[in-house]
Write a protein that holds these residues in place. Structure first.
Motif, mmCIF file in Angstrom:
data_model
loop_
_atom_site.group_PDB
_atom_site.id
_atom_site.type_symbol
_atom_site.label_atom_id
_atom_site.label_comp_id
_atom_site.label_asym_id
_atom_site.label_seq_id
_atom_site.Cartn_x
_atom_site.Cartn_y
_atom_site.Cartn_z
ATOM 1 N N ILE A 229 0.860 -1.195 0.000
ATOM 2 C CA ILE A 229 0.000 0.000 0.000
ATOM 3 C C ILE A 229 0.891 1.239 0.000
ATOM 4 O O ILE A 229 1.926 1.268 0.668
ATOM 5 C CB ILE A 229 -0.916 0.028 1.245
ATOM 6 C CG1 ILE A 229 -1.871 -1.172 1.251
ATOM 7 C CG2 ILE A 229 -1.736 1.322 1.311
ATOM 8 C CD1 ILE A 229 -2.722 -1.272 2.494
ATOM 9 N N ALA A 230 0.473 2.255 -0.736
ATOM 10 C CA ALA A 230 1.162 3.555 -0.706
ATOM 11 C C ALA A 230 0.110 4.651 -0.604
ATOM 12 O O ALA A 230 -0.972 4.533 -1.189
ATOM 13 C CB ALA A 230 2.007 3.742 -1.962
ATOM 14 N N CYS A 231 0.414 5.702 0.172
ATOM 15 C CA CYS A 231 -0.509 6.830 0.354
ATOM 16 C C CYS A 231 0.179 8.130 -0.028
ATOM 17 O O CYS A 231 1.359 8.319 0.262
ATOM 18 C CB CYS A 231 -0.957 6.946 1.810
ATOM 19 S SG CYS A 231 -2.266 5.830 2.242
ATOM 20 N N GLN A 232 -0.577 9.046 -0.650
ATOM 21 C CA GLN A 232 -0.065 10.381 -0.949
ATOM 22 C C GLN A 232 -1.196 11.387 -0.782
ATOM 23 O O GLN A 232 -2.365 11.006 -0.636
ATOM 24 C CB GLN A 232 0.519 10.427 -2.353
ATOM 25 C CG GLN A 232 -0.456 10.014 -3.445
ATOM 26 C CD GLN A 232 0.212 9.880 -4.796
ATOM 27 O OE1 GLN A 232 1.410 10.066 -4.933
ATOM 28 N NE2 GLN A 232 -0.572 9.568 -5.811
ATOM 29 N N ASP A 233 -0.852 12.689 -0.803
ATOM 30 C CA ASP A 233 -1.879 13.690 -0.470
ATOM 31 C C ASP A 233 -2.709 14.153 -1.665
ATOM 32 O O ASP A 233 -3.647 14.916 -1.500
ATOM 33 C CB ASP A 233 -1.254 14.898 0.253
ATOM 34 C CG ASP A 233 -0.014 15.405 -0.453
ATOM 35 O OD1 ASP A 233 0.214 14.977 -1.598
ATOM 36 O OD2 ASP A 233 0.716 16.214 0.136
ATOM 37 N N ALA A 234 -2.378 13.733 -2.879
ATOM 38 C CA ALA A 234 -3.184 14.088 -4.054
ATOM 39 C C ALA A 234 -3.738 12.818 -4.669
ATOM 40 O O ALA A 234 -3.157 11.745 -4.519
ATOM 41 C CB ALA A 234 -2.327 14.833 -5.068
ATOM 42 N N ASP A 235 -4.885 12.944 -5.352
ATOM 43 C CA ASP A 235 -5.497 11.753 -5.960
ATOM 44 C C ASP A 235 -4.582 11.151 -7.016
ATOM 45 O O ASP A 235 -4.007 11.893 -7.793
ATOM 46 C CB ASP A 235 -6.850 12.121 -6.589
ATOM 47 C CG ASP A 235 -7.956 12.202 -5.545
ATOM 48 O OD1 ASP A 235 -7.859 11.488 -4.530
ATOM 49 O OD2 ASP A 235 -8.896 12.983 -5.742
ATOM 50 N N PRO A 236 -4.426 9.827 -7.100
ATOM 51 C CA PRO A 236 -5.040 8.824 -6.230
ATOM 52 C C PRO A 236 -4.346 8.791 -4.862
ATOM 53 O O PRO A 236 -3.132 8.618 -4.801
ATOM 54 C CB PRO A 236 -4.790 7.525 -7.001
ATOM 55 C CG PRO A 236 -3.532 7.798 -7.769
ATOM 56 C CD PRO A 236 -3.521 9.255 -8.084
ATOM 57 N N GLN A 237 -5.123 9.006 -3.804
ATOM 58 C CA GLN A 237 -4.520 9.116 -2.480
ATOM 59 C C GLN A 237 -4.097 7.769 -1.914
ATOM 60 O O GLN A 237 -3.244 7.706 -1.043
ATOM 61 C CB GLN A 237 -5.483 9.830 -1.529
ATOM 62 C CG GLN A 237 -5.707 11.281 -1.940
ATOM 63 C CD GLN A 237 -6.644 12.013 -1.004
ATOM 64 O OE1 GLN A 237 -6.438 12.030 0.195
ATOM 65 N NE2 GLN A 237 -7.679 12.609 -1.545
ATOM 66 N N VAL A 238 -4.690 6.694 -2.417
ATOM 67 C CA VAL A 238 -4.311 5.348 -1.965
ATOM 68 C C VAL A 238 -4.025 4.497 -3.200
ATOM 69 O O VAL A 238 -4.813 4.490 -4.148
ATOM 70 C CB VAL A 238 -5.429 4.693 -1.119
ATOM 71 C CG1 VAL A 238 -5.021 3.297 -0.678
ATOM 72 C CG2 VAL A 238 -5.757 5.557 0.089
ATOM 73 N N ILE A 239 -2.887 3.799 -3.184
ATOM 74 C CA ILE A 239 -2.518 2.874 -4.260
ATOM 75 C C ILE A 239 -2.246 1.529 -3.607
ATOM 76 O O ILE A 239 -1.536 1.452 -2.601
ATOM 77 C CB ILE A 239 -1.260 3.361 -5.012
ATOM 78 C CG1 ILE A 239 -1.473 4.772 -5.571
ATOM 79 C CG2 ILE A 239 -0.890 2.412 -6.139
ATOM 80 C CD1 ILE A 239 -0.198 5.465 -6.007
ATOM 81 N N THR A 240 -2.832 0.462 -4.149
ATOM 82 C CA THR A 240 -2.627 -0.871 -3.568
ATOM 83 C C THR A 240 -2.130 -1.840 -4.637
ATOM 84 O O THR A 240 -2.566 -1.791 -5.786
ATOM 85 C CB THR A 240 -3.947 -1.427 -2.975
ATOM 86 O OG1 THR A 240 -4.958 -1.415 -3.996
ATOM 87 C CG2 THR A 240 -4.409 -0.609 -1.791
ATOM 88 N N GLY A 241 -1.220 -2.719 -4.227
ATOM 89 C CA GLY A 241 -0.742 -3.794 -5.099
ATOM 90 C C GLY A 241 -1.137 -5.117 -4.486
ATOM 91 O O GLY A 241 -1.082 -5.281 -3.266
ATOM 92 N N SER A 242 -1.523 -6.064 -5.342
ATOM 93 C CA SER A 242 -2.105 -7.298 -4.809
ATOM 94 C C SER A 242 -1.502 -8.545 -5.445
ATOM 95 O O SER A 242 -0.894 -8.486 -6.516
ATOM 96 C CB SER A 242 -3.620 -7.279 -5.037
ATOM 97 O OG SER A 242 -4.186 -8.538 -4.775
ATOM 98 N N MET A 243 -1.714 -9.665 -4.763
ATOM 99 C CA MET A 243 -1.270 -10.968 -5.285
ATOM 100 C C MET A 243 -2.108 -11.402 -6.491
ATOM 101 O O MET A 243 -1.783 -12.407 -7.125
ATOM 102 C CB MET A 243 -1.377 -12.038 -4.189
ATOM 103 C CG MET A 243 -0.452 -11.801 -3.001
ATOM 104 S SD MET A 243 1.274 -12.086 -3.395
ATOM 105 C CE MET A 243 2.015 -12.008 -1.771
#
Length: 376
Positions: A229-243
């Motif tokens: 998971i990565a978070c930042q203050d501008a959209d996209p505010q949440v980025i997720t990587g999955s199996m």
């Protein structure tokens, strides 16, 4: 033009009366005509002017130097790699009795925390590498750590389904966030909001309010373990990587997926945001790819990436690091995706060679020191 008494006044309308069928036929004919016109406009016959313009354009291109032609065709110039100093091993810090699975550097750059399979979290002095503190409380391996930049809090998550908030002034757990149905593998803090995002084996990312312990959103959509998971203050505010081999970009306000990146063929185990550019990298065992925010446009793939990649880190100097499950360590130039250094970690004396695996990594706040957590 005056009507006299002897004239007959006709009551017939000035247009012929039509039946319903005639009216429908007239409308249909009008529509068909309009469609034909539109089609003719789309497929223009090559007029003399068009042919002349095309010939003139070809003549100009033929007259241009070969280099300019190539650039015009490719529409980009290859980026020359920036020189970076080679990285050398400075210190080995031992103290955990299990694999080191999580690392986090404190915003003041004075200490860092490590989480391990031995169920402990250890706080180390960054300058000297000495142990300051050991926190116990998890009953399974610790898989994620994050230090808040705005509060004296350390957050941890583990395979025991627990997400804990530690007060660094009292060194005790002050909050616990309950809701995950299985092990929690990844954790990230929002840089400007009091929000915490965790993801794990239940295939969802959960967004928590730090203070109230309330679950704000359940970001559902992945079909496999959320590994990064990565978070930042501008959209996209949440980025997720999955199996499930996808990367998803999330709209935090709506709690919905903005985009799904399906370029990877294998599990996405690692994500890393660039500290100053508005982009990120994702790693799976088939490739490491670079993306541009906000829409997740693909930029380039890093050359020479192979094997299972457990961790990614990027510093503000434009150095991207990837640590492999087999102990390989590669360093790339971010802009050109050129691999300027490749080395292998050395297993500690007394460890098996097969225990040379890199599980987690982070640059310190200056970007000049890299900390890796390994299997030995």
């Amino acid at each position: 033009g005056l009507i006299t008494a002897g004239d007959e006044i006709s009551s017939a309308p000035p247009y012929p009366l039509t039946t319903v069928e005639d009216e429908v036929q007239r409308v249909m004919d009008g529509l068909a005509g309009r469609q034909l016109k539109a089609r003719a406009k789309k497929h223009k016959a090559p007029t003399r002017e068009l042919v002349r313009a095309a010939a003139e354009k070809q003549r100009v291109e033929d007259a241009a130097p070969a280099g300019q032609q190539a650039v015009r065709k490719l529409n980009y110039e290859p980026v020359r790699p920036t020189w970076h100093a080679p990285w050398k091993l400075m210190r080995v810090i031992s103290g955990h009795i299990g694999w080191v699975r999580a690392l986090a550097v404190e915003p003041g750059n004075r200490w860092f925390a490590s989480g391990s399979v031995d169920r402990t979290i250890k706080i180390w002095d960054l300058a000297s590498g000495t142990l300051r503190l050991t926190l116990t409380g998890h009953v399974s391996p610790v898989r994620g750590l994050a230090v808040s930049a705005r509060h004296p809090y350390l957050f941890s998550c583990g395979e025991d389904k627990q997400v804990k908030c530690w007060d660094l002034e009292t060194n005790k757990v002050v909050q616990q966030y309950h809701g995950h149905l299985s092990g929690v593998y990844a954790l990230a803090l929002h840089p400007t909001l009091d929000v915490l995002v965790t993801g794990g084996r239940d295939s969802v990312a959960r967004v928590w309010d730090m203070r109230t312990k309330q679950q704000i959103h359940v970001l559902a959509g992945h079909r496999g373990t959320v590994a990064s998971i990565a978070c930042q203050d501008a959209d996209p505010q949440v980025i997720t990587g999955s199996m499930d081999s996808t990367v998803r970009l999330w709209d935090l306000a709506a709690g919905k997926s903005m985009a799904t990146l399906t370029h990877h063929k294998k599990a996405v185990r690692a994500l890393a945001l660039h500290p100053s550019e508005f982009g990120f990298a994702s790693a799976s065992s088939d490739s490491i790819r670079q993306w541009r925010c906000p829409r997740g446009d693909f930029v380039q793939a890093f050359e020479g990436a192979s094997g299972i990649v457990n961790t990614l880190a990027v510093n503000s100097d434009g150095v991207a690091f990837a640590g492999g499950d087999d102990g390989t360590m590669r360093f790339w130039d971010w802009r050109s995706a050129h691999c300027f250094q490749q080395t292998e970690t050395i297993a500690q004396p007394g460890s098996l060679d097969s225990e040379a695996g890199v599980f987690c990594s982070t640059f310190d706040r200056t970007g000049f020191r890299l900390i890796t957590g390994e299997a030995d």
